[in-house]
Design an enzyme around this catalytic site. Sequence first.
Site, short mmCIF file in Angstrom:
data_model
loop_
_atom_site.label_atom_id
_atom_site.label_comp_id
_atom_site.label_asym_id
_atom_site.label_seq_id
_atom_site.Cartn_x
_atom_site.Cartn_y
_atom_site.Cartn_z
N LYS A 16 74.57 -26.96 14.19
CA LYS A 16 75.42 -27.97 15.08
C LYS A 16 74.91 -28.06 16.61
CE LYS A 16 79.36 -25.76 17.16
NZ LYS A 16 79.32 -25.77 18.57
N ASN A 17 74.29 -26.62 17.10
CA ASN A 17 73.74 -26.59 18.38
C ASN A 17 72.32 -27.08 18.55
OD1 ASN A 17 76.38 -25.69 18.92
ND2 ASN A 17 75.88 -23.48 19.09
N ARG A 41 84.44 -22.01 31.26
CA ARG A 41 83.25 -23.12 31.00
C ARG A 41 82.97 -24.23 31.90
NH1 ARG A 41 83.04 -24.12 24.43
NH2 ARG A 41 80.86 -24.12 25.00
N ASP A 67 78.69 -16.08 19.40
CA ASP A 67 79.40 -16.64 18.35
C ASP A 67 79.58 -15.84 17.07
OD1 ASP A 67 79.28 -19.70 19.28
OD2 ASP A 67 77.53 -18.84 19.75
N1 EPU Z 1 78.28 -21.50 32.45
C1 EPU Z 1 78.66 -21.43 34.07
N2 EPU Z 1 78.18 -22.60 34.56
C2 EPU Z 1 77.65 -23.93 33.81
C3 EPU Z 1 77.26 -23.52 32.50
C4 EPU Z 1 77.62 -22.35 32.10
O1 EPU Z 1 78.94 -20.66 34.61
O2 EPU Z 1 77.41 -24.96 34.36
C5 EPU Z 1 78.42 -19.86 32.03
C6 EPU Z 1 79.59 -20.23 30.90
O3 EPU Z 1 80.92 -20.44 31.59
C7 EPU Z 1 79.28 -19.07 30.23
C8 EPU Z 1 77.85 -18.98 30.15
O4 EPU Z 1 77.48 -19.70 31.41
O5 EPU Z 1 80.01 -18.11 30.70
C9 EPU Z 1 77.12 -19.22 29.15
O6 EPU Z 1 77.40 -20.81 28.75
P1 EPU Z 1 76.20 -21.61 28.13
O7 EPU Z 1 75.90 -22.78 28.87
O8 EPU Z 1 75.16 -20.91 27.75
O9 EPU Z 1 77.08 -22.13 26.87
P2 EPU Z 1 77.13 -23.64 26.38
O10 EPU Z 1 75.89 -24.39 26.62
O11 EPU Z 1 78.42 -24.30 27.02
C10 EPU Z 1 76.43 -23.16 23.97
C11 EPU Z 1 77.11 -23.45 22.38
C12 EPU Z 1 78.18 -22.29 22.33
C13 EPU Z 1 77.51 -21.04 22.34
C14 EPU Z 1 76.95 -20.93 23.69
C15 EPU Z 1 76.15 -19.70 23.72
C16 EPU Z 1 76.79 -25.76 22.29
C17 EPU Z 1 77.55 -26.98 22.00
N3 EPU Z 1 77.54 -24.69 22.24
O12 EPU Z 1 77.46 -23.53 24.94
O13 EPU Z 1 78.61 -22.43 20.83
O14 EPU Z 1 78.60 -20.12 22.35
O15 EPU Z 1 75.99 -21.96 23.91
O16 EPU Z 1 75.08 -19.30 23.00
O17 EPU Z 1 75.45 -25.61 21.89
C18 EPU Z 1 80.05 -22.32 19.29
O18 EPU Z 1 79.44 -23.02 18.46
O19 EPU Z 1 81.34 -22.39 18.92
C19 EPU Z 1 80.05 -22.37 20.69
C20 EPU Z 1 80.97 -22.00 21.49
#
Ligand code: EPU
Length: 458
Positions: A44-45, A146, A330
């Site tokens: 998915k990611n 988030r 995850d």
């Molecule tokens: N964060 C910030 N500011 C931002 C972006 C992120 O503070 O602008 C913080 C988040 O709040 C969190 C941390 O940084 O505390 C990590 O967030 P990250 O940006 O790495 O996560 P994401 O890109 O929103 C993706 C996956 C998630 C997975 C995480 C970590 C996708 C669509 N989602 O999320 O997947 O848990 O990376 O590997 O790629 C899932 O599949 O169930 C899922 C939630």
Amino acid sequence: MSTLLSASAPTPSGNGNGDLASGQVLKIRGGRPLTGRVEVKGAKNLATKAMVAALLGETESVLRDVPEISDVNVVRSLLEVHGVTVQDDGEGVLRLDPRGAVSAHFEEIDAHAGASRIPILFCGPLLHLLGQAFIPDLGGCRIGDRPIDFHLDALRSFGATVDKLPSGIRLSAPEGLHGANITLPYPSVGATEQVLLTGVRARGTTELRNAAIEPEILHLIAVLQKMGAIISYEPNRVIFIEGVDSLRGYDHRCIFDRNEAASWACAALATDGDIFVGGAKQPEMLTFLNVFRKAGGEFDIHEDGIRFHRGGALKPVTVETDVHPGFMTDWQQPLIVALTQAEGTSTVHETVYENRLGFTRALNQMGADIVVHPEGFASPERRVPRRALEQAAVITGPTPLHGADVVVPDLRGGYSYVIAALAAEGESTVRNVEIIRRGYEKFLDKLTALGADYDVIG
Ligand code: EPU
């Protein structure tokens, strides 16, 4: 009118696809090991991000092994409202033609964004293509605040103007975007993808420090390189991007979904079953496999997948979630279900999200003994705490699980409730299950193939 379908019926789901449909409830009778074989498709990611990358090409892209999940459908709809033609051959191959790409209305984008956070990744490609982009209020699983500050700061560094409106955020870059020097406060997966998808067509060079280096990100880099991008990465989380004037379409097979593979592995551990996960590969799962083994699991690596089962009594472990190559956030939810059956006290430190242990309340309702420390805590086994937002769960086992009536809170939490219900004695009712479709393809078919005893109502 509600319908009731049992696992032994020829079509076990309400939508005829072996997938969960909106409003359905699962009645699960547990206490049976899950045994058999399931196949995992593309991640998915990665799939959702590679679909967005297709917007950057001047010719058609072909993406293979795309899972049939609702997050893919959301991105598909968003691409279509922007004039991208998406053809699905029904066998996991998507053809994405961006040649008719156009600007979409706010309302249309909002209506199609659903519960996903992916719309934010459309910003860079749309700014290059159309000079403007709009992000509606973002959904995604409720696992913390988030925020999107890293994304917006990165886009500003590339020269975009960001306006916050009541309905969302509008970005513009009438003069085009230029290369930037960016250091992320945290190696965010999404913000790293944002910089990649934006930097490849920006004028000049981009240097990204403290980047995420998850395998799905390296695959996104491979996709972009196939399109004509010049991207290199160095030790210590540094990525260099040399902007180019144009990109073409790509042909790429998605990396397998390591989150789904780890989920089924934990289901085998929790139910004392034996599951062969077709398509799973060892290198991307090394960290998971170490913890799985320490917790009393055994695995056999094959050419075409990995077999997971118990190696004896389950043992307690201490785990810290982290960015790659650490233990993924995850993976902790399904692992915690299995740890309720380990002899002794396990600790899971969640360091990536600030609110990803709330799902344990329902496990306690089912008989587990899990205490969540919302501020986290230090323990002798671990390295220094890394983030102010950490929490910790202390799981004491083994405790027999029994059936309960639970409501799915988010994707991975929801999956965990289902396997907890399958491990529990008696009948459970699991509501709000359609969230599981965001990340698990043909979920009901897979449960049936593994011998689960359940009914679908609705
Ligand atoms: N964060 C910030 N500011 C931002 C972006 C992120 O503070 O602008 C913080 C988040 O709040 C969190 C941390 O940084 O505390 C990590 O967030 P990250 O940006 O790495 O996560 P994401 O890109 O929103 C993706 C996956 C998630 C997975 C995480 C970590 C996708 C669509 N989602 O999320 O997947 O848990 O990376 O590997 O790629 C899932 O599949 O169930 C899922 C939630």
